[in-house]
Design a protein around this motif. Sequence first.
Motif, PDB file in Angstrom:
ATOM      1  N   SER A 130       0.842  -1.314  -0.232  1.00  0.00           N
ATOM      2  CA  SER A 130      -0.240   0.338  -0.410  1.00  0.00           C
ATOM      3  C   SER A 130       0.644   1.206  -0.107  1.00  0.00           C
ATOM      4  CB  SER A 130      -1.093   0.013   1.278  1.00  0.00           C
ATOM      5  OG  SER A 130      -0.430  -0.198   2.389  1.00  0.00           O
ATOM      6  N   GLY A 131       1.909   1.256  -0.038  1.00  0.00           N
ATOM      7  CA  GLY A 131       3.048   2.300  -0.054  1.00  0.00           C
ATOM      8  C   GLY A 131       3.642   3.080   1.001  1.00  0.00           C
ATOM      9  N   ALA A 132       3.014   2.053   2.680  1.00  0.00           N
ATOM     10  CA  ALA A 132       2.575   2.108   3.858  1.00  0.00           C
ATOM     11  C   ALA A 132       4.526   2.906   4.392  1.00  0.00           C
ATOM     12  CB  ALA A 132       2.495   1.547   4.990  1.00  0.00           C
ATOM     13  N   ASP A 133       5.100   3.181   5.343  1.00  0.00           N
ATOM     14  CA  ASP A 133       6.476   3.655   5.917  1.00  0.00           C
ATOM     15  C   ASP A 133       7.172   2.251   6.390  1.00  0.00           C
ATOM     16  OD1 ASP A 133       8.992   4.711   6.163  1.00  0.00           O
ATOM     17  OD2 ASP A 133       8.154   5.911   7.442  1.00  0.00           O
ATOM     18  N   MET A 134       7.974   1.930   5.165  1.00  0.00           N
ATOM     19  CA  MET A 134       8.555   0.463   6.411  1.00  0.00           C
ATOM     20  C   MET A 134       9.650   0.772   6.420  1.00  0.00           C
ATOM     21  SD  MET A 134       5.838  -1.317   6.207  1.00  0.00           S
ATOM     22  CE  MET A 134       6.411  -4.147   6.541  1.00  0.00           C
ATOM     23  N   THR A 135      10.252   1.882   6.929  1.00  0.00           N
ATOM     24  CA  THR A 135      11.715   1.905   7.561  1.00  0.00           C
ATOM     25  C   THR A 135      12.056   1.005   8.854  1.00  0.00           C
ATOM     26  OG1 THR A 135      11.257   4.190   8.830  1.00  0.00           O
ATOM     27  CG2 THR A 135      11.807   4.497   6.392  1.00  0.00           C
ATOM     28  N   THR A 136      11.217   0.464   9.428  1.00  0.00           N
ATOM     29  CA  THR A 136      11.560  -0.133  10.562  1.00  0.00           C
ATOM     30  C   THR A 136      10.157  -1.775  10.271  1.00  0.00           C
ATOM     31  OG1 THR A 136       8.991   0.766  11.673  1.00  0.00           O
ATOM     32  CG2 THR A 136      11.386   1.742  12.063  1.00  0.00           C
ATOM     33  N   GLY A 137      10.479  -1.850   9.009  1.00  0.00           N
ATOM     34  CA  GLY A 137       9.400  -2.946   8.695  1.00  0.00           C
ATOM     35  C   GLY A 137      10.352  -4.380   9.533  1.00  0.00           C
ATOM     36  N   GLY A 138      11.526  -4.508   9.632  1.00  0.00           N
ATOM     37  CA  GLY A 138      12.048  -5.663   9.925  1.00  0.00           C
ATOM     38  C   GLY A 138      11.591  -5.534  11.355  1.00  0.00           C
ATOM     39  N   THR A 139      12.038  -4.555  11.632  1.00  0.00           N
ATOM     40  CA  THR A 139      11.833  -4.611  13.719  1.00  0.00           C
ATOM     41  C   THR A 139      10.569  -5.008  13.493  1.00  0.00           C
ATOM     42  OG1 THR A 139      13.790  -3.232  14.081  1.00  0.00           O
ATOM     43  CG2 THR A 139      11.599  -3.084  15.628  1.00  0.00           C
ATOM     44  N   ARG A 140       9.503  -4.524  13.703  1.00  0.00           N
ATOM     45  CA  ARG A 140       7.777  -4.694  13.445  1.00  0.00           C
ATOM     46  C   ARG A 140       7.922  -6.164  12.965  1.00  0.00           C
ATOM     47  NH1 ARG A 140       4.792   0.014   9.930  1.00  0.00           N
ATOM     48  NH2 ARG A 140       3.050  -1.191  10.650  1.00  0.00           N
ATOM     49  N   ALA A 141       8.330  -6.497  11.760  1.00  0.00           N
ATOM     50  CA  ALA A 141       7.828  -7.978  11.606  1.00  0.00           C
ATOM     51  C   ALA A 141       8.178  -8.911  13.159  1.00  0.00           C
ATOM     52  CB  ALA A 141       8.377  -8.302  10.338  1.00  0.00           C
ATOM     53  N   ALA A 142      10.075  -8.454  13.454  1.00  0.00           N
ATOM     54  CA  ALA A 142      10.311  -9.581  14.571  1.00  0.00           C
ATOM     55  C   ALA A 142       9.315  -9.161  15.597  1.00  0.00           C
ATOM     56  CB  ALA A 142      11.691  -8.279  14.212  1.00  0.00           C
ATOM     57  N   GLN A 143       8.324  -8.103  16.394  1.00  0.00           N
ATOM     58  CA  GLN A 143       7.741  -7.964  17.107  1.00  0.00           C
ATOM     59  C   GLN A 143       6.730  -8.421  16.744  1.00  0.00           C
ATOM     60  OE1 GLN A 143       7.304  -3.917  16.857  1.00  0.00           O
ATOM     61  NE2 GLN A 143       9.617  -3.719  18.555  1.00  0.00           N
ATOM     62  N   GLN A 144       5.901  -8.567  15.794  1.00  0.00           N
ATOM     63  CA  GLN A 144       4.702  -9.072  15.426  1.00  0.00           C
ATOM     64  C   GLN A 144       5.097 -10.949  15.707  1.00  0.00           C
ATOM     65  OE1 GLN A 144       2.076  -8.581  14.563  1.00  0.00           O
ATOM     66  NE2 GLN A 144       1.662 -10.127  15.678  1.00  0.00           N
ATOM     67  N   LEU A 145       6.287 -11.680  15.491  1.00  0.00           N
ATOM     68  CA  LEU A 145       6.498 -12.464  15.358  1.00  0.00           C
ATOM     69  C   LEU A 145       6.530 -13.380  16.961  1.00  0.00           C
ATOM     70  CD1 LEU A 145       9.717 -13.680  12.329  1.00  0.00           C
ATOM     71  CD2 LEU A 145       7.257 -13.886  12.559  1.00  0.00           C
ATOM     72  N   GLN A 146       7.744 -12.450  17.948  1.00  0.00           N
ATOM     73  CA  GLN A 146       7.612 -12.685  19.205  1.00  0.00           C
ATOM     74  C   GLN A 146       5.924 -12.154  19.712  1.00  0.00           C
ATOM     75  OE1 GLN A 146      10.854 -13.712  20.976  1.00  0.00           O
ATOM     76  NE2 GLN A 146      10.704 -14.145  18.756  1.00  0.00           N
ATOM     77  N   ALA A 147       5.215 -11.694  19.448  1.00  0.00           N
ATOM     78  CA  ALA A 147       3.965 -11.970  19.837  1.00  0.00           C
ATOM     79  C   ALA A 147       3.314 -13.224  19.693  1.00  0.00           C
ATOM     80  CB  ALA A 147       3.139 -10.560  19.374  1.00  0.00           C
ATOM     81  N   ASN A 148       3.376 -13.503  18.523  1.00  0.00           N
ATOM     82  CA  ASN A 148       2.829 -14.780  17.714  1.00  0.00           C
ATOM     83  C   ASN A 148       3.340 -15.700  18.511  1.00  0.00           C
ATOM     84  OD1 ASN A 148       1.442 -13.360  15.678  1.00  0.00           O
ATOM     85  ND2 ASN A 148       2.713 -14.007  14.175  1.00  0.00           N
ATOM     86  N   LEU A 149       4.302 -15.392  18.605  1.00  0.00           N
ATOM     87  CA  LEU A 149       4.940 -16.811  19.556  1.00  0.00           C
ATOM     88  C   LEU A 149       4.074 -17.094  21.035  1.00  0.00           C
ATOM     89  CD1 LEU A 149       6.888 -18.661  19.711  1.00  0.00           C
ATOM     90  CD2 LEU A 149       8.921 -17.968  20.390  1.00  0.00           C
ATOM     91  N   ALA A 150       4.506 -15.481  21.583  1.00  0.00           N
ATOM     92  CA  ALA A 150       3.402 -15.148  23.361  1.00  0.00           C
ATOM     93  C   ALA A 150       2.326 -15.868  23.381  1.00  0.00           C
ATOM     94  CB  ALA A 150       3.215 -13.808  23.534  1.00  0.00           C
TER      95      ALA A 150
END
Length: 202
Positions: A130-150
């Motif tokens: 969608s063109g959203a700002d993904m400059t911290t996309g890697g960090t956000r993805a890693a955080q989401q993975l941790q949330a999924n695991l929790a």
Amino acid sequence: MGGGSDGATNRATQAENLKQANIGRNVGLVNQVYGGAQREADINDFLEASRSFYRQNLDKQKATADRSLKFAMARNGQTGGSASIDANRQLGQDFQQGVLAADRLAQRAVGGLRDADEQSRMNMISLAQSGADMTTGGTRAAQQLQANLAGANANLTTDALGDVFGGLSKVYETSRNTAAERRGNRDIYNLLYTPGFGQGGR
């Protein structure tokens, strides 16, 4: 006029190409995080932890069943007899079924974690496209993975196995009834053969 129009078109094309390149890079980054070796290692660790979690519950149930069965057999004087052998065979079969059930629950938990990962991966990709700002996309993805695991860990429940050794309840019930009947017969015997019983007072 034509030159200006061509210049504007070229700039628009360059901007679009840059946008698509950024989107492609961001999508690639998301896929790299979600599909990386570290995530697979995390999932394998979660599988083993889930198996251990359910096996601990199973082992506790078996320890209780072992004690109850031993007491039931001793109460009826059946320790080492055919009834004891049959009951212990059933206990062993129930335990093996419990081991399989524990593994199925662990595999199901991993399936739920993978589903959560895939859903969040698609959400992240949708944001990138969608063109959203993904400059911290890697960090956000890693955080989401941790949330999924929790979330997956929180979904593990101690009662998911159910009563693995419930089939032995009939053995325990029979043992209690037999013991109660034996006590009743003993009380009647003691009453009937108590000196002076039935002679009346003189």
